[in-house]
Design an enzyme around this catalytic site. Structure first.
Site, PDB file in Angstrom:
ATOM      1  N   CYS A   1       9.173  17.572  -8.649  1.00 43.44           N
ATOM      2  CA  CYS A   1       9.814  16.251  -8.724  1.00 43.44           C
ATOM      3  C   CYS A   1      11.303  16.443  -9.019  1.00 43.44           C
ATOM      4  O   CYS A   1      11.651  17.105 -10.012  1.00 43.44           O
ATOM      5  CB  CYS A   1       9.162  15.439  -9.838  1.00 43.44           C
ATOM      6  SG  CYS A   1      10.058  13.928 -10.258  1.00 43.44           S
TER       7      CYS A   1
ATOM      8  N   THR B   1      -4.452  -7.782  11.076  1.00 43.01           N
ATOM      9  CA  THR B   1      -5.272  -7.156  10.032  1.00 43.01           C
ATOM     10  C   THR B   1      -6.718  -7.611  10.174  1.00 43.01           C
ATOM     11  O   THR B   1      -6.988  -8.739  10.556  1.00 43.01           O
ATOM     12  CB  THR B   1      -4.719  -7.449   8.614  1.00 43.01           C
ATOM     13  OG1 THR B   1      -5.520  -6.791   7.632  1.00 43.01           O
ATOM     14  CG2 THR B   1      -4.701  -8.948   8.321  1.00 43.01           C
TER      15      THR B   1
ATOM     16  N   HIS C   1       0.819  -1.216   0.000  1.00 45.66           N
ATOM     17  CA  HIS C   1       0.000   0.000   0.000  1.00 45.66           C
ATOM     18  C   HIS C   1       0.850   1.262   0.000  1.00 45.66           C
ATOM     19  O   HIS C   1       0.340   2.350   0.282  1.00 45.66           O
ATOM     20  CB  HIS C   1      -0.947   0.013   1.213  1.00 45.66           C
ATOM     21  CG  HIS C   1      -2.049  -0.992   1.095  1.00 45.66           C
ATOM     22  ND1 HIS C   1      -2.831  -1.361   2.162  1.00 45.66           N
ATOM     23  CD2 HIS C   1      -2.487  -1.733   0.051  1.00 45.66           C
ATOM     24  CE1 HIS C   1      -3.715  -2.263   1.773  1.00 45.66           C
ATOM     25  NE2 HIS C   1      -3.513  -2.520   0.498  1.00 45.66           N
TER      26      HIS C   1
HETATM   27  N1  APR Z   1      -2.118  -7.093  18.275  1.00 47.09           N
HETATM   28  C1  APR Z   1      -2.692  -7.801  17.282  1.00 47.09           C
HETATM   29  N2  APR Z   1      -3.740  -7.351  16.541  1.00 47.09           N
HETATM   30  C2  APR Z   1      -4.200  -6.121  16.841  1.00 47.09           C
HETATM   31  C3  APR Z   1      -3.653  -5.318  17.859  1.00 47.09           C
HETATM   32  C4  APR Z   1      -2.568  -5.857  18.595  1.00 47.09           C
HETATM   33  N3  APR Z   1      -1.982  -5.171  19.593  1.00 47.09           N
HETATM   34  N4  APR Z   1      -4.352  -4.148  17.910  1.00 47.09           N
HETATM   35  C5  APR Z   1      -5.289  -4.217  16.946  1.00 47.09           C
HETATM   36  N5  APR Z   1      -5.214  -5.405  16.309  1.00 47.09           N
HETATM   37  C6  APR Z   1      -6.031  -5.887  15.191  1.00 47.09           C
HETATM   38  C7  APR Z   1      -7.469  -5.435  15.249  1.00 47.09           C
HETATM   39  O1  APR Z   1      -8.240  -6.377  15.975  1.00 47.09           O
HETATM   40  C8  APR Z   1      -7.845  -5.427  13.770  1.00 47.09           C
HETATM   41  O2  APR Z   1      -8.350  -6.692  13.376  1.00 47.09           O
HETATM   42  O3  APR Z   1      -5.495  -5.338  14.020  1.00 47.09           O
HETATM   43  C9  APR Z   1      -6.526  -5.174  13.054  1.00 47.09           C
HETATM   44  C10 APR Z   1      -6.437  -3.784  12.467  1.00 47.09           C
HETATM   45  O4  APR Z   1      -7.405  -3.681  11.467  1.00 47.09           O
HETATM   46  P1  APR Z   1      -7.523  -2.344  10.614  1.00 47.09           P
HETATM   47  O5  APR Z   1      -7.529  -1.155  11.510  1.00 47.09           O
HETATM   48  O6  APR Z   1      -8.641  -2.553   9.651  1.00 47.09           O
HETATM   49  O7  APR Z   1      -6.149  -2.262   9.794  1.00 47.09           O
HETATM   50  P2  APR Z   1      -5.753  -3.118   8.524  1.00 47.09           P
HETATM   51  O8  APR Z   1      -6.367  -4.474   8.574  1.00 47.09           O
HETATM   52  O9  APR Z   1      -4.272  -3.045   8.403  1.00 47.09           O
HETATM   53  O10 APR Z   1      -6.402  -2.279   7.310  1.00 47.09           O
HETATM   54  C11 APR Z   1      -6.124  -2.767   6.020  1.00 47.09           C
HETATM   55  O11 APR Z   1      -7.283  -0.877   5.071  1.00 47.09           O
HETATM   56  O12 APR Z   1      -7.656   1.357   5.373  1.00 47.09           O
HETATM   57  C12 APR Z   1      -7.004   0.434   4.578  1.00 47.09           C
HETATM   58  O13 APR Z   1      -5.023   0.705   3.344  1.00 47.09           O
HETATM   59  C13 APR Z   1      -5.537   0.655   4.644  1.00 47.09           C
HETATM   60  O14 APR Z   1      -3.744  -0.928   4.882  1.00 47.09           O
HETATM   61  C14 APR Z   1      -5.027  -0.567   5.381  1.00 47.09           C
HETATM   62  C15 APR Z   1      -6.063  -1.613   5.062  1.00 47.09           C
END
Ligand code: APR
Length: 236
Positions: A136, A176, A109
């Site tokens: 640039c 994630t 990303h």
């Molecule tokens: N340890 C493990 N997991 C955790 C922790 C922790 N300390 N804290 C939060 N989480 C988990 C949450 O339960 C959640 O499932 O991490 C996940 C974070 O999810 P999101 O906030 O949705 O982030 P992500 O999955 O990386 O988002 C994916 O969405 O907005 C777009 O491009 C953006 O890369 C991002 C993509």
């Protein structure tokens, strides 16, 4: 799985949460006080470039105040000591995997510390603020933007990701929510090619049922323990 097996690891915002960086889908669904569609779409960039550039300037500046946590460090140790092929595919745009020492890594990303020229496609390492219409260094056009894959844009290095998923013996998803494609579909691709699949997350993700195994807990606890398990397979 043996010492020559391929391991693919997908990480998301949850692996950086204990370092103090906000996840996307925290309470209230706001991301650092903004709606994602106001700061992470091509339309937002066209509509209000100052807001979008400032948002990423603030997140880039925040990197100076955080450090890698035990989960980043454990993955870097695995990267260094695993004799087979290994790739960390991160959805994150922070530099904490690099600062922990990981090298077999790609940012699907984009990266906060990179500027992309919308005119010539050149990328430039960027650690300071990036005002709209910055020139640039390669082509001179006032066309630099944050090197971030916005919603609606194509993630980077997808061919490389698909290739390595097809040969993975083990696919591990860490921190994630499993809600954003194509990353959310990697577990299905890996499984279809015969990989074992493991999820390490604070809570069940949208795709938990697709994994052979899910372990719930904080990444700083789960990831070091899992890395010890895997490196125990290597033997001497
Ligand atoms: N340890 C493990 N997991 C955790 C922790 C922790 N300390 N804290 C939060 N989480 C988990 C949450 O339960 C959640 O499932 O991490 C996940 C974070 O999810 P999101 O906030 O949705 O982030 P992500 O999955 O990386 O988002 C994916 O969405 O907005 C777009 O491009 C953006 O890369 C991002 C993509």
């Amino acid at each position: 799985m043996d010492r020559h097996s391929t391991i693919v690891i997908l990480t998301g915002a949850g692996i950086s949460a204990e370092s103090g960086l906000a996840t996307f889908r925290g309470p209230g669904g706001l991301w650092e006080g903004h709606r994602v569609e106001d700061v992470c779409t091509p339309q937002a960039l066209a509509r209000d470039p100052a807001l979008v550039h400032r948002f990423y300037d603030d997140r880039r500046a925040a990197l100076a105040g955080v450090v890698p946590n035990a989960a980043h460090k454990a993955l870097a140790r695995l990267d260094a000591d695993w004799p087979g092929e290994l790739l960390i595919v991160t959805q994150n745009v922070d530099d904490l995997h690099e600062r922990a020492g990981a090298t077999r890594l790609l940012h699907m990303h984009g990266e906060l510390q990179s500027a992309l020229c919308a005119a010539c496609g050149a990328r430039h390492s960027w650690t300071g603020t990036l005002p709209p219409s910055s020139a640039c260094p390669a082509c001179g056009k006032a066309a630099l933007r944050p090197d971030i894959v916005f919603f609606g844009e194509i993630p980077y290095r997808m061919e490389q990701i698909e290739r390595v998923l097809a040969q993975a013996a083990l696919f591990v998803s860490i921190g994630t929510s499993g809600g954003v494609y194509p990353a959310a579909g990697f577990v299905q691709t890996a499984r279809a090619y015969g990989a074992q699949t493991l999820e390490l997350n604070l809570e069940p993700s949208a795709g938990s049922r697709l994994f052979h195994e899910t372990r719930l807990g904080a990444a700083s606890a789960l990831v070091p323990a899992w890395v010890d398990e895997v490196l125990g397979l290597v033997g001497d």
